[in-house]
Design a protein around this motif. Sequence first.
Motif, PDB file in Angstrom:
ATOM      1  N   ALA A 190       7.852   1.695 -16.675  1.00  0.00           N
ATOM      2  CA  ALA A 190       8.746   1.326 -15.583  1.00  0.00           C
ATOM      3  C   ALA A 190       8.189   1.763 -14.230  1.00  0.00           C
ATOM      4  O   ALA A 190       8.572   1.219 -13.183  1.00  0.00           O
ATOM      5  CB  ALA A 190      10.120   1.948 -15.801  1.00  0.00           C
ATOM      6  N   LEU A 191       7.283   2.726 -14.235  1.00  0.00           N
ATOM      7  CA  LEU A 191       6.608   3.150 -13.008  1.00  0.00           C
ATOM      8  C   LEU A 191       5.210   2.557 -12.893  1.00  0.00           C
ATOM      9  O   LEU A 191       4.768   2.177 -11.808  1.00  0.00           O
ATOM     10  CB  LEU A 191       6.508   4.686 -12.972  1.00  0.00           C
ATOM     11  N   ILE A 192       4.528   2.467 -14.008  1.00  0.00           N
ATOM     12  CA  ILE A 192       3.121   2.070 -13.998  1.00  0.00           C
ATOM     13  C   ILE A 192       2.946   0.560 -13.802  1.00  0.00           C
ATOM     14  O   ILE A 192       2.048   0.125 -13.073  1.00  0.00           O
ATOM     15  CB  ILE A 192       2.443   2.548 -15.295  1.00  0.00           C
ATOM     16  N   VAL A 193       3.785  -0.248 -14.425  1.00  0.00           N
ATOM     17  CA  VAL A 193       3.682  -1.706 -14.243  1.00  0.00           C
ATOM     18  C   VAL A 193       3.983  -2.118 -12.796  1.00  0.00           C
ATOM     19  O   VAL A 193       3.250  -2.925 -12.221  1.00  0.00           O
ATOM     20  CB  VAL A 193       4.588  -2.445 -15.242  1.00  0.00           C
ATOM     21  N   PRO A 194       5.053  -1.583 -12.164  1.00  0.00           N
ATOM     22  CA  PRO A 194       5.266  -1.891 -10.746  1.00  0.00           C
ATOM     23  C   PRO A 194       4.090  -1.469  -9.868  1.00  0.00           C
ATOM     24  O   PRO A 194       3.777  -2.143  -8.881  1.00  0.00           O
ATOM     25  CB  PRO A 194       6.524  -1.094 -10.396  1.00  0.00           C
ATOM     26  N   TYR A 195       3.434  -0.360 -10.233  1.00  0.00           N
ATOM     27  CA  TYR A 195       2.234   0.046  -9.493  1.00  0.00           C
ATOM     28  C   TYR A 195       1.172  -1.045  -9.576  1.00  0.00           C
ATOM     29  O   TYR A 195       0.529  -1.389  -8.573  1.00  0.00           O
ATOM     30  CB  TYR A 195       1.684   1.352 -10.050  1.00  0.00           C
ATOM     31  N   ALA A 196       0.977  -1.597 -10.763  1.00  0.00           N
ATOM     32  CA  ALA A 196      -0.003  -2.666 -10.934  1.00  0.00           C
ATOM     33  C   ALA A 196       0.365  -3.886 -10.096  1.00  0.00           C
ATOM     34  O   ALA A 196      -0.509  -4.547  -9.515  1.00  0.00           O
ATOM     35  CB  ALA A 196      -0.115  -3.048 -12.406  1.00  0.00           C
ATOM     36  N   ILE A 197       1.651  -4.170  -9.998  1.00  0.00           N
ATOM     37  CA  ILE A 197       2.098  -5.334  -9.227  1.00  0.00           C
ATOM     38  C   ILE A 197       1.792  -5.160  -7.740  1.00  0.00           C
ATOM     39  O   ILE A 197       1.211  -6.043  -7.100  1.00  0.00           O
ATOM     40  CB  ILE A 197       3.608  -5.578  -9.440  1.00  0.00           C
TER      41      ILE A 197
ATOM     42  N   ALA B  99       0.833  -1.209   0.000  1.00  0.00           N
ATOM     43  CA  ALA B  99       0.000   0.000   0.000  1.00  0.00           C
ATOM     44  C   ALA B  99       0.864   1.255   0.000  1.00  0.00           C
ATOM     45  O   ALA B  99       0.575   2.224  -0.717  1.00  0.00           O
ATOM     46  CB  ALA B  99      -0.928  -0.003   1.216  1.00  0.00           C
ATOM     47  N   ILE B 100       1.932   1.234   0.779  1.00  0.00           N
ATOM     48  CA  ILE B 100       2.821   2.401   0.851  1.00  0.00           C
ATOM     49  C   ILE B 100       3.534   2.627  -0.479  1.00  0.00           C
ATOM     50  O   ILE B 100       3.572   3.743  -1.013  1.00  0.00           O
ATOM     51  CB  ILE B 100       3.841   2.227   1.990  1.00  0.00           C
ATOM     52  N   VAL B 101       4.097   1.551  -1.020  1.00  0.00           N
ATOM     53  CA  VAL B 101       4.806   1.656  -2.297  1.00  0.00           C
ATOM     54  C   VAL B 101       3.846   2.080  -3.410  1.00  0.00           C
ATOM     55  O   VAL B 101       4.182   2.922  -4.255  1.00  0.00           O
ATOM     56  CB  VAL B 101       5.489   0.322  -2.659  1.00  0.00           C
ATOM     57  N   GLY B 102       2.659   1.517  -3.399  1.00  0.00           N
ATOM     58  CA  GLY B 102       1.672   1.872  -4.411  1.00  0.00           C
ATOM     59  C   GLY B 102       1.279   3.342  -4.337  1.00  0.00           C
ATOM     60  O   GLY B 102       1.134   4.009  -5.372  1.00  0.00           O
ATOM     61  N   PHE B 103       1.135   3.847  -3.111  1.00  0.00           N
ATOM     62  CA  PHE B 103       0.788   5.262  -2.942  1.00  0.00           C
ATOM     63  C   PHE B 103       1.898   6.157  -3.473  1.00  0.00           C
ATOM     64  O   PHE B 103       1.630   7.137  -4.181  1.00  0.00           O
ATOM     65  CB  PHE B 103       0.537   5.562  -1.463  1.00  0.00           C
TER      66      PHE B 103
ATOM     67  N   GLU C 246      -0.290  -3.091  -6.334  1.00  0.00           N
ATOM     68  CA  GLU C 246      -1.730  -3.031  -6.114  1.00  0.00           C
ATOM     69  C   GLU C 246      -2.336  -4.428  -6.156  1.00  0.00           C
ATOM     70  O   GLU C 246      -3.271  -4.731  -5.407  1.00  0.00           O
ATOM     71  CB  GLU C 246      -2.393  -2.139  -7.167  1.00  0.00           C
ATOM     72  N   GLY C 247      -1.807  -5.274  -7.010  1.00  0.00           N
ATOM     73  CA  GLY C 247      -2.267  -6.657  -7.049  1.00  0.00           C
ATOM     74  C   GLY C 247      -1.973  -7.380  -5.742  1.00  0.00           C
ATOM     75  O   GLY C 247      -2.806  -8.139  -5.230  1.00  0.00           O
ATOM     76  N   VAL C 248      -0.781  -7.132  -5.181  1.00  0.00           N
ATOM     77  CA  VAL C 248      -0.426  -7.727  -3.888  1.00  0.00           C
ATOM     78  C   VAL C 248      -1.394  -7.256  -2.809  1.00  0.00           C
ATOM     79  O   VAL C 248      -1.902  -8.054  -1.999  1.00  0.00           O
ATOM     80  CB  VAL C 248       1.022  -7.358  -3.510  1.00  0.00           C
ATOM     81  N   LEU C 249      -1.664  -5.951  -2.792  1.00  0.00           N
ATOM     82  CA  LEU C 249      -2.584  -5.391  -1.792  1.00  0.00           C
ATOM     83  C   LEU C 249      -3.985  -5.971  -1.939  1.00  0.00           C
ATOM     84  O   LEU C 249      -4.597  -6.420  -0.955  1.00  0.00           O
ATOM     85  CB  LEU C 249      -2.631  -3.870  -1.943  1.00  0.00           C
ATOM     86  N   LEU C 250      -4.492  -5.984  -3.155  1.00  0.00           N
ATOM     87  CA  LEU C 250      -5.843  -6.500  -3.385  1.00  0.00           C
ATOM     88  C   LEU C 250      -5.921  -7.992  -3.097  1.00  0.00           C
ATOM     89  O   LEU C 250      -6.936  -8.476  -2.572  1.00  0.00           O
ATOM     90  CB  LEU C 250      -6.259  -6.226  -4.829  1.00  0.00           C
ATOM     91  N   GLY C 251      -4.859  -8.728  -3.436  1.00  0.00           N
ATOM     92  CA  GLY C 251      -4.851 -10.168  -3.163  1.00  0.00           C
ATOM     93  C   GLY C 251      -4.931 -10.457  -1.682  1.00  0.00           C
ATOM     94  O   GLY C 251      -5.681 -11.352  -1.240  1.00  0.00           O
ATOM     95  N   ALA C 252      -4.177  -9.703  -0.882  1.00  0.00           N
ATOM     96  CA  ALA C 252      -4.190  -9.916   0.567  1.00  0.00           C
ATOM     97  C   ALA C 252      -5.544  -9.555   1.167  1.00  0.00           C
ATOM     98  O   ALA C 252      -6.112 -10.313   1.974  1.00  0.00           O
ATOM     99  CB  ALA C 252      -3.081  -9.083   1.215  1.00  0.00           C
ATOM    100  N   ILE C 253      -6.075  -8.395   0.790  1.00  0.00           N
ATOM    101  CA  ILE C 253      -7.370  -7.959   1.341  1.00  0.00           C
ATOM    102  C   ILE C 253      -8.482  -8.897   0.913  1.00  0.00           C
ATOM    103  O   ILE C 253      -9.332  -9.295   1.724  1.00  0.00           O
ATOM    104  CB  ILE C 253      -7.671  -6.515   0.878  1.00  0.00           C
TER     105      ILE C 253
END
Length: 261
Positions: free
Chosen positions: A103-110, A84-88, A112-119
């Motif tokens: 290079a910035l947008i794809v890591p954001y997707a990654i 969540a912190i890195v995504g923000f 965010e996927g981790v955050l959404l997967g956990a929640i």
Amino acid sequence: MVPSSNPAFRNMEAVINGQQAAPSAEYLDQLYHQPAYQKPPVQTERLLTLDDVVTKTATLLGTAIVAGAITAYFQAYALAIPAAIVGFVLAMIVIFKRSTSPALIVPYAIVEGVLLGAITAVFEDQWAGIAIQAILATVGVFVGMLVVYKTGVIRVTPKFTKMLIGGMVGVLILMVGNLVLGGLFGINMGLRDGSTTAIIFSIVCIAIAAFSFMLDFEAIDQAIKQNAPAKTAWYFSFGLMVTLVWLYLEILRLLGYMRSD
């Protein structure tokens, strides 16, 4: 043949009449000062199309889904807060720089996927089947707003834009205030506790997130009409994903409230 006033044509007349006249000084001077032929500029950068946005958005969503599935499978819930912190941080960089860099947008997707997967995994463990409900509802809202935009039922006017942005700012202030007051002073504003106020607040957030798609669609349409470069598809796809993530989380939260009753 009627003599021509154009020196170039006068020389041509001499040739036609069979005379081997030498080019006149006036004719040579005109040729000398004639501008050189220039090729029209070649469009080297490909322009933005709707297919570009669709492709890039699908890429980001696919990346997020894979990251989320891996997180849920390995139950790596501890990664939610760092993600969540890195995504923000990444989101702020992309927004303020208006970056089109994958290079910035794809890591954001990654992340965010981790955050959404956990929640999602936590919600699914408590209420089985809630994840698929939230996904279907999110897709339904997205498609519905696309239809509303394309049919012109609601038009993106300056007044509409101002009202929607005002609503976003208001909701953001309430969220931050609830977080600060709850975390530092233990004051419950009732926005996230499953109460009637919390349910109403989630519905308002869902409505604002849904109408935010209208701004996204309008921005994409205008960019295509203005011949924006194809690389801007990354930025528009990022914007769509930000809205989709927010919408999904609010729907998931609302469904959780409903299941708790």
